[in-house]
Enzyme design. Structure first.
Site, PDB file in Angstrom:
ATOM      1  N   HIS A 127      -6.410   1.792   5.146  1.00 52.44           N
ATOM      2  CA  HIS A 127      -6.671   2.886   4.204  1.00 52.44           C
ATOM      3  C   HIS A 127      -6.418   2.477   2.745  1.00 52.44           C
ATOM      4  O   HIS A 127      -6.358   3.343   1.867  1.00 52.44           O
ATOM      5  CB  HIS A 127      -5.799   4.093   4.542  1.00 52.44           C
ATOM      6  CG  HIS A 127      -6.178   4.770   5.822  1.00 52.44           C
ATOM      7  ND1 HIS A 127      -7.430   5.290   6.048  1.00 52.44           N
ATOM      8  CD2 HIS A 127      -5.454   5.012   6.953  1.00 52.44           C
ATOM      9  CE1 HIS A 127      -7.472   5.822   7.259  1.00 52.44           C
ATOM     10  NE2 HIS A 127      -6.290   5.652   7.831  1.00 52.44           N
ATOM     11  N   HIS A 166       0.965   0.544  11.377  1.00 49.14           N
ATOM     12  CA  HIS A 166      -0.303   1.231  11.619  1.00 49.14           C
ATOM     13  C   HIS A 166      -0.220   2.341  12.658  1.00 49.14           C
ATOM     14  O   HIS A 166      -0.793   3.405  12.465  1.00 49.14           O
ATOM     15  CB  HIS A 166      -1.432   0.276  12.015  1.00 49.14           C
ATOM     16  CG  HIS A 166      -2.727   0.980  12.327  1.00 49.14           C
ATOM     17  ND1 HIS A 166      -3.434   1.682  11.369  1.00 49.14           N
ATOM     18  CD2 HIS A 166      -3.433   1.113  13.485  1.00 49.14           C
ATOM     19  CE1 HIS A 166      -4.527   2.197  11.918  1.00 49.14           C
ATOM     20  NE2 HIS A 166      -4.544   1.875  13.204  1.00 49.14           N
TER      21      HIS A 166
END
Length: 262
Positions: free
Chosen positions: A68, A178
């Protein structure tokens, strides 16, 4: 030498957790350096300049990222600084590879510390990443430091385990990020500190830090997609504390930290 690595900082709750917990940890544990994965810091995606400055004001020294990273355009300015690393293994022809570095070296107490960020094969990232295994093997042949910490940002536990078995003894720490759920498998293997996932610093009562409504609709079969909107619930603070021998530079311990807001 003590280095604190903070798991994915997620939204406002994550920033509040850093504000409330980090200064106390730095003081009580005599921490020399703080690293945080910041790819979810600003409303769940990327890191704004304002939030970058905010986290530094609480004591974060260095930043890693993940899939991201590039949601906000202002991330380009942050990646140009000397305390932020985006994934190293980007395909050289993609736009994202033009900004920042995937590995940096800094000095603390006369020790050179290398910080590297990698995207795994099993993470959905629009195919902008190269296979990190052969790329990192070649990178290690050409880049040395007293202490080398790797943020391995990927989806599956198997890939993270395989990465440890491939590079144990060649780096100081391999810290998984993550998946946002802290694993209880911290260990030192062949002088490499390891944890499959460092966890998430953000809302504790959401789904991996996000408001649950749209996510639950997907699991109930009522929708095909969900939106990761940061949870407004009480925070959790996830991190690992690494201790290194000042003479040998070898890692002495890895300690899991999990704090719930009272």
């Amino acid at each position: 030498m003590k280095i604190l690595f903070i798991g994915d900082v997620f939204g406002k709750a994550g920033r509040r957790a850093i504000k409330e917990e980090l200064p106390k940890l730095i003081k009580n544990e005599n921490i020399n350096c703080v690293i945080a994965n910041a790819e979810n810091t600003t409303h769940g995606r990327s890191l704004s300049i304002a939030h970058y400055q905010e986290l530094m004001s609480y004591g974060v020294n260095y930043f890693t990222f993940g899939n991201h990273t590039w949601h906000l355009d202002e991330i380009k300015e942050i990646l140009a600084k000397n305390n932020a690393v985006r994934p190293l293994n980007l395909v050289k022809t993609v736009e994202e590879s033009k900004y920042g570095k995937g590995s940096i070296v800094f000095t603390i107490n006369h020790k050179t510390i290398r910080l590297t960020n990698l995207l795994g094969n099993t993470i959905e990232c629009h195919k902008i990443q190269e296979n990190p295994f052969p790329l990192f093997a070649k990178f290690l042949d050409e880049n040395k430091a007293d202490i080398h910490i790797v943020d391995f940002h990927t989806e599956t536990t198997s890939e993270k385990n395989a990465f440890l078995l491939t590079f144990a003894g060649k780096v100081s720490a391999i810290l998984g990020t993550h998946t946002h759920v802290q694993s209880a498998d911290e260990k030192i293997y062949k002088n490499t500190a390891y944890i499959t996932d460092t966890g998430m610093t953000g809302g504790s009562l959401g789904v991996i830090g996000a408001e649950p409504e749209t996510i639950l609709n997907v699991f109930m079969g009522k929708a095909e997609r969900f939106r990761l909107s940061p949870s407004k619930s009480k925070y959790q603070f996830n991190a690992v504390l690494l201790s290194f021998d000042d003479k040998t530079n070898l890692v002495e311990s890895i300690k899991r930290i999990f704090i719930y807001e009272k």
